[in-house]
Scaffold this motif. Structure first.
Motif, mmCIF file in Angstrom:
data_model
loop_
_atom_site.group_PDB
_atom_site.id
_atom_site.type_symbol
_atom_site.label_atom_id
_atom_site.label_comp_id
_atom_site.label_asym_id
_atom_site.label_seq_id
_atom_site.Cartn_x
_atom_site.Cartn_y
_atom_site.Cartn_z
ATOM 1 N N THR A 65 0.811 -1.215 0.000
ATOM 2 C CA THR A 65 0.000 0.000 0.000
ATOM 3 C C THR A 65 0.845 1.266 0.000
ATOM 4 O O THR A 65 0.573 2.206 -0.745
ATOM 5 C CB THR A 65 -0.947 0.006 1.220
ATOM 6 O OG1 THR A 65 -1.746 -1.176 1.162
ATOM 7 C CG2 THR A 65 -1.842 1.217 1.233
ATOM 8 N N VAL A 66 1.875 1.306 0.826
ATOM 9 C CA VAL A 66 2.709 2.510 0.910
ATOM 10 C C VAL A 66 3.434 2.760 -0.413
ATOM 11 O O VAL A 66 3.497 3.901 -0.877
ATOM 12 C CB VAL A 66 3.703 2.415 2.090
ATOM 13 C CG1 VAL A 66 4.688 3.575 2.078
ATOM 14 C CG2 VAL A 66 2.954 2.370 3.414
ATOM 15 N N ASN A 67 3.947 1.705 -1.013
ATOM 16 C CA ASN A 67 4.632 1.864 -2.294
ATOM 17 C C ASN A 67 3.682 2.388 -3.369
ATOM 18 O O ASN A 67 4.043 3.259 -4.160
ATOM 19 C CB ASN A 67 5.241 0.537 -2.740
ATOM 20 C CG ASN A 67 6.389 0.121 -1.867
ATOM 21 O OD1 ASN A 67 7.185 0.926 -1.423
ATOM 22 N ND2 ASN A 67 6.479 -1.170 -1.595
ATOM 23 N N ILE A 68 2.485 1.862 -3.395
ATOM 24 C CA ILE A 68 1.480 2.317 -4.360
ATOM 25 C C ILE A 68 1.135 3.784 -4.103
ATOM 26 O O ILE A 68 1.033 4.589 -5.037
ATOM 27 C CB ILE A 68 0.227 1.425 -4.318
ATOM 28 C CG1 ILE A 68 0.574 0.022 -4.835
ATOM 29 C CG2 ILE A 68 -0.920 2.037 -5.119
ATOM 30 C CD1 ILE A 68 -0.488 -1.030 -4.583
ATOM 31 N N LYS A 69 1.003 4.171 -2.835
ATOM 32 C CA LYS A 69 0.678 5.566 -2.508
ATOM 33 C C LYS A 69 1.791 6.523 -2.928
ATOM 34 O O LYS A 69 1.518 7.647 -3.353
ATOM 35 C CB LYS A 69 0.379 5.708 -1.017
ATOM 36 C CG LYS A 69 -0.970 5.156 -0.634
ATOM 37 C CD LYS A 69 -1.269 5.358 0.834
ATOM 38 C CE LYS A 69 -2.643 4.788 1.160
ATOM 39 N NZ LYS A 69 -2.978 4.939 2.580
ATOM 40 N N MET A 70 3.047 6.089 -2.827
ATOM 41 C CA MET A 70 4.151 6.945 -3.283
ATOM 42 C C MET A 70 4.048 7.195 -4.784
ATOM 43 O O MET A 70 4.193 8.336 -5.236
ATOM 44 C CB MET A 70 5.507 6.305 -2.948
ATOM 45 C CG MET A 70 5.887 6.406 -1.487
ATOM 46 S SD MET A 70 7.583 5.870 -1.180
ATOM 47 C CE MET A 70 7.376 4.082 -1.216
#
Length: 114
Positions: free
Chosen positions: A45-50
């Motif tokens: 999720t965090v990678n996608i949000k970046m």
């Protein structure tokens, strides 16, 4: 995987030619392929949000390696960089500006550096 490898070669050429719009397209395609191959649970999720934060201002983004950070390219220049920095700050991410320098190694398509 063959397309991912081809993207790297095409990206190198785009860098050499200073074709930053093409480089941006290739970067986005790289991330999209990895996401398709591995799925959102693996990507995280965090990678996608970046990536989404970068893309929200029209910047391109992809992993720097196996995840945990992304590299973003702002082909529209400094105004876009400022928008990227704000979007990332608002999403809770830190931006570190980098400058691409030429490789000191003599690279040729038939002679990869590994």
């Amino acid at each position: 995987m063959e397309e991912v490898a081809r993207l790297a070669l095409d990206g190198r050429k785009a860098l050499q030619d200073k074709n930053y719009r093409e480089l941006a397209r290739l970067m986005n395609r790289n991330f999209d392929l990895r996401r398709q191959m591995f799925g959102d649970d693996v990507i995280g999720t965090v990678n996608i949000k970046m990536v989404e934060a970068a893309r929200s201002v029209g910047a391109a983004a992809k992993f720097t390696g196996s995840g945990g950070a992304v590299v973003a390219l702002c082909p529209d220049g400094e105004a876009q960089v400022l928008l990227l920095e704000k979007a990332c700050r608002d999403a809770g991410f830190l931006v570190q500006r980098i400058q691409v320098a030429p490789s000191p190694l003599p690279l040729t398509e038939g002679n990869p550096p590994f």
